[in-house]
Design an enzyme around this catalytic site. Structure first.
Site, PDB file in Angstrom:
ATOM      1  N   MET A  12       0.580  -1.010  -0.347  1.00  0.00           N
ATOM      2  CA  MET A  12       0.011   0.288  -0.129  1.00  0.00           C
ATOM      3  C   MET A  12       1.235   1.329  -0.149  1.00  0.00           C
ATOM      4  O   MET A  12       1.044   1.750   0.930  1.00  0.00           O
ATOM      5  CB  MET A  12      -1.164   0.371   1.025  1.00  0.00           C
ATOM      6  CG  MET A  12      -1.791   1.459   1.406  1.00  0.00           C
ATOM      7  SD  MET A  12      -2.860   1.328   2.759  1.00  0.00           S
ATOM      8  CE  MET A  12      -1.382   1.113   4.012  1.00  0.00           C
ATOM      9  N   PRO A  13       0.873   1.812  -1.060  1.00  0.00           N
ATOM     10  CA  PRO A  13       2.439   2.917  -1.575  1.00  0.00           C
ATOM     11  C   PRO A  13       1.216   3.667  -1.033  1.00  0.00           C
ATOM     12  O   PRO A  13       0.220   4.487  -1.078  1.00  0.00           O
ATOM     13  CB  PRO A  13       2.357   3.019  -2.984  1.00  0.00           C
ATOM     14  CG  PRO A  13       2.772   1.887  -3.202  1.00  0.00           C
ATOM     15  CD  PRO A  13       1.089   0.625  -2.464  1.00  0.00           C
ATOM     16  N   ILE A  14       2.176   5.113   0.002  1.00  0.00           N
ATOM     17  CA  ILE A  14       1.635   6.818   0.542  1.00  0.00           C
ATOM     18  C   ILE A  14       2.749   7.482   0.064  1.00  0.00           C
ATOM     19  O   ILE A  14       3.477   7.712   0.319  1.00  0.00           O
ATOM     20  CB  ILE A  14       1.268   6.464   1.967  1.00  0.00           C
ATOM     21  CG1 ILE A  14       0.072   5.492   2.552  1.00  0.00           C
ATOM     22  CG2 ILE A  14       1.246   8.299   2.097  1.00  0.00           C
ATOM     23  CD1 ILE A  14       0.519   5.207   4.167  1.00  0.00           C
ATOM     24  N   ARG A  46      -5.116   1.105  -4.419  1.00  0.00           N
ATOM     25  CA  ARG A  46      -4.652   0.676  -3.088  1.00  0.00           C
ATOM     26  C   ARG A  46      -3.350   2.130  -2.621  1.00  0.00           C
ATOM     27  O   ARG A  46      -2.536   1.465  -1.879  1.00  0.00           O
ATOM     28  CB  ARG A  46      -3.812  -0.533  -2.783  1.00  0.00           C
ATOM     29  CG  ARG A  46      -4.828  -1.871  -2.831  1.00  0.00           C
ATOM     30  CD  ARG A  46      -5.188  -2.624  -1.517  1.00  0.00           C
ATOM     31  NE  ARG A  46      -6.208  -3.588  -1.355  1.00  0.00           N
ATOM     32  CZ  ARG A  46      -7.296  -3.726  -0.055  1.00  0.00           C
ATOM     33  NH1 ARG A  46      -6.754  -2.212   1.231  1.00  0.00           N
ATOM     34  NH2 ARG A  46      -7.909  -4.276  -0.307  1.00  0.00           N
ATOM     35  N   TYR A  89      -2.418   5.565  -2.216  1.00  0.00           N
ATOM     36  CA  TYR A  89      -2.989   6.356  -1.538  1.00  0.00           C
ATOM     37  C   TYR A  89      -1.615   8.017  -1.925  1.00  0.00           C
ATOM     38  O   TYR A  89      -0.544   7.970  -2.023  1.00  0.00           O
ATOM     39  CB  TYR A  89      -2.549   6.207   0.283  1.00  0.00           C
ATOM     40  CG  TYR A  89      -3.864   5.278   0.568  1.00  0.00           C
ATOM     41  CD1 TYR A  89      -4.919   5.884   0.789  1.00  0.00           C
ATOM     42  CD2 TYR A  89      -3.715   3.843   0.643  1.00  0.00           C
ATOM     43  CE1 TYR A  89      -6.511   4.269   0.659  1.00  0.00           C
ATOM     44  CE2 TYR A  89      -4.222   2.901   0.607  1.00  0.00           C
ATOM     45  CZ  TYR A  89      -5.604   3.474   0.570  1.00  0.00           C
ATOM     46  OH  TYR A  89      -6.656   2.262   0.957  1.00  0.00           O
TER      47      TYR A  89
END
Length: 85
Positions: free
Chosen positions: A1-3, A39, A41
């Site tokens: 889940m990269p932010i 996924r 963000y």
């Protein structure tokens, strides 16, 4: 889940420009990391002019010296800008 957090100066950033940033970064992360776009963000964080600086000057001070911060790269064919001395 990269932010991914993008920090920008809080002026003239419309909802449409924020949407373009989020879409573009999402596409880039998807292309490079092959992550599910649902996924990824992206946070767009706006920073006041006087809370941002470069070369020992706040953005407000640099603007007062004539630096407008506009891009000069050939890709965008942007107008030239002056750099403070």
């Amino acid at each position: 889940m990269p932010i991914v957090t993008i920090q920008v100066i809080n002026e003239n950033l419309t909802a449409e420009k924020k949407k373009q940033l989020i879409d573009g970064v999402t596409d880039l992360v998807h292309d490079v990391l092959r992550k599910d776009p649902e996924r990824i963000y992206v946070i767009v964080q706006e920073v006041p002019l006087d809370n941002w600086g470069a070369g020992g000057f706040t953005v407000s001070e640099r603007r007062a010296q004539g630096f407008d911060g506009l891009c000069t790269c050939p890709k965008h064919e942007c107008p030239p800008h002056s750099v403070p001395e």
